[in-house]
Motif scaffolding. Structure first.
Motif, mmCIF file in Angstrom:
data_model
loop_
_atom_site.group_PDB
_atom_site.id
_atom_site.type_symbol
_atom_site.label_atom_id
_atom_site.label_comp_id
_atom_site.label_asym_id
_atom_site.label_seq_id
_atom_site.Cartn_x
_atom_site.Cartn_y
_atom_site.Cartn_z
ATOM 1 N N ALA A 1 60.940 35.289 20.346
ATOM 2 C CA ALA A 1 61.970 36.307 20.552
ATOM 3 C C ALA A 1 63.328 35.644 20.426
ATOM 4 C CB ALA A 1 61.819 36.970 21.916
ATOM 5 N N SER A 2 64.264 36.342 19.829
ATOM 6 C CA SER A 2 65.616 35.804 19.702
ATOM 7 C C SER A 2 66.589 36.964 19.628
ATOM 8 C CB SER A 2 65.748 34.911 18.469
ATOM 9 O OG SER A 2 65.552 35.660 17.286
ATOM 10 N N GLY A 3 67.832 36.674 19.923
ATOM 11 C CA GLY A 3 68.866 37.694 19.882
ATOM 12 C C GLY A 3 70.213 37.055 19.662
ATOM 13 N N GLY A 4 71.145 37.845 19.150
ATOM 14 C CA GLY A 4 72.474 37.327 18.896
ATOM 15 C C GLY A 4 73.409 38.411 18.462
ATOM 16 N N THR A 5 74.551 37.992 17.978
ATOM 17 C CA THR A 5 75.579 38.956 17.590
ATOM 18 C C THR A 5 75.177 39.790 16.383
ATOM 19 O OG1 THR A 5 76.613 37.200 16.278
ATOM 20 C CG2 THR A 5 77.436 37.528 18.511
ATOM 21 N N SER A 6 74.276 39.265 15.554
ATOM 22 C CA SER A 6 73.897 40.002 14.354
ATOM 23 C C SER A 6 72.649 40.852 14.532
ATOM 24 C CB SER A 6 73.663 39.029 13.192
ATOM 25 O OG SER A 6 72.628 38.116 13.519
ATOM 26 N N GLY A 7 71.942 40.709 15.647
ATOM 27 C CA GLY A 7 70.744 41.499 15.862
ATOM 28 C C GLY A 7 69.733 40.745 16.714
ATOM 29 N N SER A 8 68.560 41.326 16.844
ATOM 30 C CA SER A 8 67.506 40.708 17.643
ATOM 31 C C SER A 8 66.167 40.858 16.918
ATOM 32 C CB SER A 8 67.428 41.347 19.032
ATOM 33 O OG SER A 8 67.095 42.721 18.929
ATOM 34 N N GLN A 9 65.227 39.984 17.274
ATOM 35 C CA GLN A 9 63.898 40.046 16.665
ATOM 36 C C GLN A 9 62.851 39.639 17.668
ATOM 37 O OE1 GLN A 9 61.460 37.597 15.602
ATOM 38 N NE2 GLN A 9 62.463 35.958 16.779
ATOM 39 N N MET A 10 61.656 40.171 17.468
ATOM 40 C CA MET A 10 60.496 39.776 18.247
ATOM 41 C C MET A 10 59.314 39.666 17.288
ATOM 42 S SD MET A 10 60.647 41.970 21.805
ATOM 43 C CE MET A 10 60.587 43.532 20.920
ATOM 44 N N SER A 11 58.451 38.722 17.549
ATOM 45 C CA SER A 11 57.269 38.575 16.700
ATOM 46 C C SER A 11 56.115 38.038 17.534
ATOM 47 C CB SER A 11 57.547 37.641 15.522
ATOM 48 O OG SER A 11 57.749 36.317 15.971
ATOM 49 N N ALA A 12 54.923 38.314 17.071
ATOM 50 C CA ALA A 12 53.720 37.804 17.721
ATOM 51 C C ALA A 12 52.650 37.663 16.648
ATOM 52 C CB ALA A 12 53.238 38.747 18.828
ATOM 53 N N GLY A 13 51.772 36.710 16.861
ATOM 54 C CA GLY A 13 50.724 36.504 15.863
ATOM 55 C C GLY A 13 49.517 35.812 16.445
ATOM 56 N N VAL A 14 48.404 35.987 15.790
ATOM 57 C CA VAL A 14 47.164 35.314 16.168
ATOM 58 C C VAL A 14 46.521 34.779 14.897
ATOM 59 C CG1 VAL A 14 46.728 36.691 18.233
ATOM 60 C CG2 VAL A 14 45.848 37.464 16.025
ATOM 61 N N SER A 15 45.760 33.721 15.055
ATOM 62 C CA SER A 15 45.027 33.165 13.923
ATOM 63 C C SER A 15 43.761 32.517 14.437
ATOM 64 C CB SER A 15 45.881 32.151 13.156
ATOM 65 O OG SER A 15 46.228 31.057 13.989
ATOM 66 N N GLY A 16 42.784 32.432 13.597
ATOM 67 C CA GLY A 16 41.525 31.828 14.001
ATOM 68 C C GLY A 16 40.468 32.056 12.938
ATOM 69 N N SER A 17 39.239 31.760 13.301
ATOM 70 C CA SER A 17 38.118 31.912 12.372
ATOM 71 C C SER A 17 36.899 32.411 13.121
ATOM 72 C CB SER A 17 37.787 30.583 11.687
ATOM 73 O OG SER A 17 38.841 30.133 10.876
ATOM 74 N N VAL A 18 36.053 33.115 12.398
ATOM 75 C CA VAL A 18 34.736 33.522 12.895
ATOM 76 C C VAL A 18 33.710 32.847 11.995
ATOM 77 C CG1 VAL A 18 33.210 35.435 13.440
ATOM 78 C CG2 VAL A 18 35.699 35.734 13.611
ATOM 79 N N VAL A 19 32.842 32.034 12.586
ATOM 80 C CA VAL A 19 31.899 31.237 11.813
ATOM 81 C C VAL A 19 30.477 31.697 12.125
ATOM 82 C CG1 VAL A 19 31.074 28.910 11.290
ATOM 83 C CG2 VAL A 19 33.483 29.281 11.875
ATOM 84 N N ALA A 20 29.735 32.059 11.089
ATOM 85 C CA ALA A 20 28.318 32.405 11.235
ATOM 86 C C ALA A 20 27.493 31.234 10.733
ATOM 87 C CB ALA A 20 27.993 33.667 10.433
ATOM 88 N N HIS A 21 26.574 30.751 11.578
ATOM 89 C CA HIS A 21 25.803 29.550 11.258
ATOM 90 C C HIS A 21 24.382 29.729 11.775
ATOM 91 C CE1 HIS A 21 26.365 28.377 15.502
ATOM 92 N NE2 HIS A 21 27.607 28.802 15.340
ATOM 93 N N PRO A 22 23.479 28.781 11.530
ATOM 94 C CA PRO A 22 22.082 28.958 11.955
ATOM 95 C C PRO A 22 21.912 29.179 13.446
ATOM 96 C CG PRO A 22 22.224 27.187 10.357
ATOM 97 C CD PRO A 22 23.634 27.590 10.668
ATOM 98 N N GLY A 23 22.880 28.768 14.269
ATOM 99 C CA GLY A 23 22.752 28.958 15.704
ATOM 100 C C GLY A 23 23.355 30.237 16.226
ATOM 101 N N GLY A 24 24.021 31.015 15.359
ATOM 102 C CA GLY A 24 24.639 32.257 15.815
ATOM 103 C C GLY A 24 26.027 32.412 15.235
ATOM 104 N N VAL A 25 26.925 33.012 16.018
ATOM 105 C CA VAL A 25 28.302 33.268 15.602
ATOM 106 C C VAL A 25 29.234 32.603 16.617
ATOM 107 C CG1 VAL A 25 30.068 35.022 15.188
ATOM 108 C CG2 VAL A 25 27.707 35.432 14.466
ATOM 109 N N THR A 26 30.213 31.846 16.112
ATOM 110 C CA THR A 26 31.139 31.121 16.971
ATOM 111 C C THR A 26 32.566 31.428 16.555
ATOM 112 O OG1 THR A 26 29.535 29.316 17.248
ATOM 113 C CG2 THR A 26 31.827 28.845 17.828
ATOM 114 N N PHE A 27 33.417 31.749 17.530
ATOM 115 C CA PHE A 27 34.844 31.958 17.280
ATOM 116 C C PHE A 27 35.564 30.620 17.429
ATOM 117 C CE2 PHE A 27 33.148 36.022 18.456
ATOM 118 C CZ PHE A 27 33.836 36.933 17.657
ATOM 119 N N SER A 28 36.516 30.360 16.548
ATOM 120 C CA SER A 28 37.152 29.040 16.560
ATOM 121 C C SER A 28 38.591 29.133 16.096
ATOM 122 C CB SER A 28 36.386 28.081 15.640
ATOM 123 O OG SER A 28 36.692 28.344 14.282
ATOM 124 N N GLN A 29 39.263 27.985 16.158
ATOM 125 C CA GLN A 29 40.575 27.862 15.536
ATOM 126 C C GLN A 29 40.418 28.001 14.023
ATOM 127 O OE1 GLN A 29 42.123 24.049 16.723
ATOM 128 N NE2 GLN A 29 42.033 24.501 18.909
#
Length: 883
Positions: free
Chosen positions: A667-695
C-alpha cells in the motif's frame, strides 16, 4: 586429471563397542550401555572395514553375573551384516557413482556378509583394471584374481578396500587414485541421472491492483499459469495468462506450449512445440516446430564454459599447481611424462594461468597459458550444435514464414574455435562462418553472415554483416574489458526477423522501408578494480540505421566503494536518441545495515538528479521469522522538477513464504494518488503419493516423502515443511548435478525417527523426482521389566516385538529403551540357554505426556517379564532395512 585434494573419506560407522581392545571403567560402562542401546535402534551398525578387531570387556566393572556374560559376546565385534539384498548408495572414494540393489553373501572367513559386485559393474565405476593388472604382474607373489560373479576387488586392485555403512546404507569403495580412470571434477554418471516420476503441476501467480487519483479509480487483475505433466522421460509444459482491467475487455495470452525429452547420448534435448532458437550463431527468434540442441548442463561442472587445457611434462612424480591472479585454482600430482589438465573451472573473462611443476627432488618449472574468453569459445574437443525446423512466431505478422536452421561450434585447440551455420526460409537464405581465438592479447571472435532476401514486388536484396567481439583482463592494471563488440551491416543485409517483417509488409501492401535496417552497433564496457579503494566502470553503446537519420547513443560511468557503516555508489549517465533528444542523469546510492546482526534491516537511499526532474527515496528492508519466511519494505519518496510543484509519497510492502504458497501485499499514498495491491503465488503438485500444495516450483524440482514427519523442515528451501500427509515440495533442483536435500527433524513428533535425514539426487532437466526418507513411526518408552522374583534381565540381551523385529536391548537394572511401540503390546527378551528360552513383557503405555520425566518426553513404564513357553524367532531384518 583428478585433483589431489580429493582423498578417500573415512566413511565407516563402527560400533563404539568394537574399537580396538578396550578395558572398561565404571563411567565407561554407563556410556557403553547408551551406545549399545542406540546401536540397536538402527537395526545394525556398520561392517568394520579392517579385520574384525576384538573388543575385550573387563566384567569386573560391570554389574552382570558370569552366566550373563554371554549376552555381551555379540558386542565383541561390529554387528554382522546378514546375507540379503540391500538398496544402497555406492561411492568410489568421495564420489557418488550409483544407487541400487546389491546382493550381500556370507563368507567362510568371518561369517559376515559382504557385497557381491561383478567385474563389469566395477569397471563401470571407472576402475582401471589394466593398470592394476600391470602392477600385479610386477609382484610375482600376488596371483591374479579369478573371474567370478562376486569379484574380489581387494585382490585385483592393490590397496583397495570395500566398506559398508549399514546405518546409512552406503557402500564405499576405496581405490588408490592411480587405479582410477580420469573423470572431470563434478562428474555425475548419466546412470545416476534421475528421470523422476510421472507427475503434474500447476503453478499460479495472481494479483490485484487498485489505483486512485483525483477522484478516479481503476482496477486491474492478473493471473499467470505455468502447467506441466511428466510421463516417462517426456515433459509437457504450458504457459498462459489472463489480464482484466477497468474499462477494457479481458485478455487471454497463450504464451507457449511445448514438450521436451533428453537425448543423453548426444548430450542434447529435443523440443517440440513453441520455444526459441539458441542464438549461439544467428539471432534468437521464437518459433513453433521442433528443435534438437546441445545442453551444456549435461557436462560436469568443471567442463562448462571455456577454460584452456593445461599441457606439460613431468620428469618425475611431480606436483602441479595452477594459479590465476595469484589465487590457486587447481593442484594435483602427476606421474613422469606428459600430462593434461582438462577440468579447470571457467573463471569469467579469464586472466593468464600460471602453472608450476614441482619435481620430486624440489626442482620447479613455470610456464604461462593464455586465458581470455568470449561467448563463442569452446574447450578443445567440445562440440555444440542445434537443428531447428518450424514456423516463425510473431503475432504482428500476417504471414509467418516456415524456416529451417542448423548451427555448429567446435573447439579445435586452446587457441581456436570454429563455428557457423545456415538458415533457409520462404524468400530468405543466410549463411554464417566465424572463428574465436584465445591469445595473450585477449580473446577475439569474428564472423561474417551473408543473407539474400526476396521482397515481393521489389526484387532481391543481398548483403553481409560483420561481427567482431573482444574481451581481455589486463593483469598488470587489473582492468577488465568485459565486452567489446562491433557489428557492421551493409545496406542490402537483413536479419531473419527483419526480413520476415519486410516481406510481410510487401505482401500486404505495406511500406517495406518502415522496418529499420541496422547499419552499425558498438558496445563497450570497462571495469577497473581499485582494490581497497573500490572500483570504477564505464560503458557505452551506439547504433545507427540505413533508413533512419541520427543514432542512438548511451554513455554511463560509475564508482562504488564501502565504508565503515555500509556501501555507496555514484553513477552518471547520458543518452541521446536519433531525434537529437539529450537526457542526463546522476544517481547516488547508499546501503547501511541498521545493526550488527546478520538479520539486521538494511536502509537504502537513492537520489536521482536529472534534467527537468529529480527524485529521492529512502527505504528500510529486512526479514523476520525462524527461517526468514517474512520480508518487509517501507519507503518514503519525494520528487521535484522545473515544471511541477513537487510530489511526495510513502508506502510499505510485505511478503510471506509458507510451505504451501507465498503471499504479498503493498500500500502506498502520496500527493499524486494512492494504490493498494495483493497477490498470491504457489503450485499444486500431483504425484504418486497424492496432491501437495507448495511454493512456486521451477522446471526441475523434488518431492519429499517422509511418512509421519509432519512439521519437519526442508533445510534447503525457506519455509518448506512436511505436511500432515508426509510430503513436501523442494521447489528448485539443479539438473544433471548432485543435489543434497536435508531434513531438519525439529518440529516433528518425538514418536518419529528418521533412518536418514539427507538424500541426494541428480535429476534430468524438467524431472520431478521423489526423495524418500525412511521413518520409523511409533512411541518410544523406557520399560523396566525384571524377571520373576526381582532378578535382573541379562544385560545386553536383544529385545524384539511381536513380529520378531529388533526394537532395543536390555540395559542395566532390567531397563529397556524401545522405539516404534504401539500403545500396548508385548516385547520378547531372549534369555541365555541357562534360563531356557525367552520372557514376555506385556506393557501398556500411558497417554502422551503422562509418566514422562522433565528431561525426556518418553514415558517410564514398570512391567514384568514372564517366562514364555514358546520361543519366537526374530525374523530376518535385512528386507526391513532396505528401501
Amino acid at each position: 586429471m583428478k585433483s589431489s585434494r580429493q582423498s578417500a573419506p573415512q566413511v565407516r560407522q563402527t560400533n563404539p563397542l568394537s574399537s580396538s581392545s578396550w578395558v572398561l571403567k565404571p563411567v565407561a560402562a554407563l556410556v557403553l550401555t547408551a551406545f549399545a542401546v542406540s546401536a540397536s535402534l538402527g537395526g545394525a551398525s556398520a561392517q568394520a572395514s579392517e579385520a574384525q578387531a576384538s573388543t575385550e570387556f573387563d566384567t569386573v566393572f560391570l554389574s552382570v553375573s558370569a552366566q550373563d556374560r554371554s549376552g555381551l559376546a555379540r558386542f565383541s565385534r561390529s554387528d554382522a551384516v546378514s546375507p540379503g539384498v540391500y538398496s544402497v548408495d555406492i561411492w568410489v572414494n568421495d564420489s557418488h557413482v550409483s544407487h541400487g540393489s546389491v546382493k550381500f553373501v556370507a563368507t567362510d572367513t568371518d561369517g559376515n556378509a559382504h557385497a557381491c559386485l561383478s567385474r563389469s559393474v566395477l569397471d563401470s565405476y571407472g576402475i582401471d583394471f589394466a593398470k592394476a593388472a600391470a602392477d600385479r604382474r610386477q609382484d610375482a607373489q600376488t596371483p591374479a584374481p579369478a573371474e567370478q560373479d562376486c569379484f574380489d576387488l581387494a585382490a585385483a586392485v592393490p590397496g583397495a578396500s570395500v566398506d559398508f555403512d549399514f546405518g546409512e546404507q552406503r557402500l564405499v569403495l576405496s581405490i588408490p587414485q592411480k587405479y582410477l580412470r580420469n573423470n572431470a571434477r563434478g562428474y555425475v554418471s548419466p546412470e545416476l541421472w534421475d528421470k523422476g516420476v510421472n507427475a503434474g503441476f500447476l503453478s499460479y501467480s495472481a494479483n490485484a491492483y487498485q489505483y486512485s487519483s483525483g477522484g478516479s479509480h481503476s482496477m486491474q487483475g492478473f493471473l499467470g499459469v505455468n502447467a506441466g505433466v511428466n510421463l516417462g522421460g517426456w515433459h509437457l509444459r504450458h504457459q498462459s495468462s489472463v489480464t482484466a482491467a477497468s474499462g477494457r475487455p479481458t485478455e487471454f495470452d497463450d504464451v507457449a506450449t511445448w514438450v521436451q525429452h533428453d537425448v543423453t547420448r548426444l548430450r542434447s534435448q529435443v523440443t517440440i512445440g513453441e520455444t526459441q532458437t539458441t542464438g549461439d550463431v544467428f539471432d534468437s527468434v521464437p518459433f513453433r516446430g521442433a528443435q534438437i540442441n546441445s545442453d551444456d548442463r549435461m557436462l560436469p561442472d568443471s567442463l562448462r564454459g571455456y577454460a584452456p587445457v593445461v599441457r606439460g611434462t613431468a620428469d618425475s612424480n611431480a606436483h602441479v599447481t595452477v594459479r590465476q591472479n595469484g589465487q590457486v585454482l587447481y593442484e594435483t600430482n602427476v606421474p613422469p611424462g606428459p600430462f593434461e589438465i582438462r577440468d579447470l573451472y571457467a573463471t569469467g573473462y579469464g586472466g593468464a594461468l600460471d602453472v608450476t611443476v614441482t619435481e620430486a627432488d624440489g626442482r620447479t618449472k613455470r610456464f604461462d597459458v593464455p586465458y581470455a574468453s568470449v561467448a563463442q569459445l569452446l574447450r578443445p574437443g567440445t562440440t555444440r550444435f542445434a537443428v531447428t525446423a518450424g514456423q516463425l512466431r510473431n503475432e504482428s505478422l500476417q504471414t509467418k514464414p516456415v524456416f529451417a536452421q542448423a548451427t555448429v561450434q567446435r573447439g579445435l585447440t586452446n587457441l581456436v574455435t570454429l563455428y557457423g551455420g545456415g538458415l533457409a526460409a520462404q524468400g530468405y537464405v543466410a549463411t554464417n562462418a566465424g572463428a574465436a581465438l584465445n591469445t595473450k592479447y585477449g580473446a577475439f571472435a569474428g564472423d561474417l553472415t551473408a543473407a539474400r532476401t526476396q521482397i515481393p514486388g521489389q526484387g532481391t536484396r543481398q548483403g553481409a554483416s560483420l561481427h567482431i567481439g573482444y574481451s581481455q583482463l589486463v593483469q598488470s592494471t587489473d582492468t577488465n574489458i568485459a565486452v567489446g563488440a562491433y557489428r557492421y551491416s551493409d545496406a542490402g543485409y537483413l536479419s531473419f526477423a527483419d526480413a520476415a517483417q519486410v516481406r510481410d509488409q510487401a505482401l500486404h501492401s505495406g511500406d517495406a522501408d518502415s522496418v529499420y535496417r541496422q547499419r552499425g552497433r558498438l558496445q563497450l564496457t570497462v571495469n577497473q578494480n581499485l582494490k581497497e579503494h573500490g572500483s570504477v566502470f564505464a560503458s557505452m553503446s551506439s547504433q545507427q540505421y540505413w533508413n533512419r537519420s541520427g543514432r542512438d547513443v548511451f554513455y554511463q560511468a560509475g564508482y562504488s566503494n564501502s565504508f565503515k557503516y555500509g556501501t555507496y555508489s555514484v553513477t552518471a549517465g547520458r543518452s541521446r536518441s536519433t531525434d537529437g533528444t539529450l537526457s542526463n542523469e546522476v544517481m547516488l546510492s547508499t546501503s547501511i545495515p541498521l545493526g550488527h546482526s546478520p538479520r539486521a534491516p538494511i536502509a537504502t537511499t537513492n537520489v536521482s538528479l536529472g534534467k527537468g526532474a529529480s527524485s529521492a527515496q529512502t527505504a528500510v528492508a529486512g526479514t523476520l521469522g525462524e527461517s526468514n519466511q517474512y520480508s518487509y519494505n517501507a519507503f518514503g519518496a519525494a520528487g521535484w522538477g522545473s515544471d511541477s510543484n513537487g510530489t511526495a509519497s510513502g508506502g510499505a510492502s510485505g511478503t510471506w513464504r509458507g510451505a504451501s504458497m507465498s503471499a504479498m501485499a503493498s500500500a502506498s499514498g502520496g500527493t499524486s494518488g494512492s494504490q493498494m495491491s495483493a497477490g498470491v503465488s504457489g503450485s499444486v503438485v500431483a504425484h504418486p503419493g497424492g496432491v501437495t500444495f507448495s511454493q512456486t516450483v521451477g522446471d526441475t524440482f523434488g518431492i519429499v516423502e517422509a511418512k509421519g514427519a509432519e512439521g519437519a523442515s526442508v533445510s534447503s528451501a525457506t519455509g518448506v515443511k512436511v505436511d500432515r500427509h508426509g510430503y513436501a515440495v523442494v521447489p528448485y533442483l539443479t539438473p544433471y548435478s548432485m543435489n543434497a536435500v536435508d531434513i531438519d527433524p525439529k518440529g516433528t513428533s518425538p514418536d518419529v525417527e528418521f533412518d536418514s535425514t539427507s538424500e541426494r539426487t541428480a535429476p534430468h532437466s524438467g524431472a520431478i523426482v521423489m526423495l524418500r526418507y525412511k521413518t520409523l513411526t511409533g512411541r518410544a518408552a523406557l520399560i523396566r521389566a525384571p524377571l520373576p522374583g526381582g532378578e535382573a534381565l541379562p544385560f545386553g540381551s536383544e529385545v524384539t516385538d511381536q513380529a520378531g523385529h529388533p526394537v532395543g536391548v536390555v540395559a542395566q537394572d532390567s531397563r529397556i529403551f524401545a522405539r516404534g511401540l504401539e500403545s500396548k503390546g508385548a516385547l520378547f527378551v531372549k534369555l541365555p540357554e541357562a534360563k531356557s528360552g525367552q520372557c514376555r513383557v506385556d506393557y501398556v503405555l500411558p497417554e502422551h505426556g503422562e509418566g514422562a520425566t522433565q528431561a525426556s518426553v518418553y514415558p517410564s513404564v514398570e512391567a514384568h517379564c514372564v517366562i514364555a513357553k514358546s520361543v519366537i524367532t526374530a525374523s530376518q531384518p535385512a528386507e526391513a532395512q532396505t528401501e
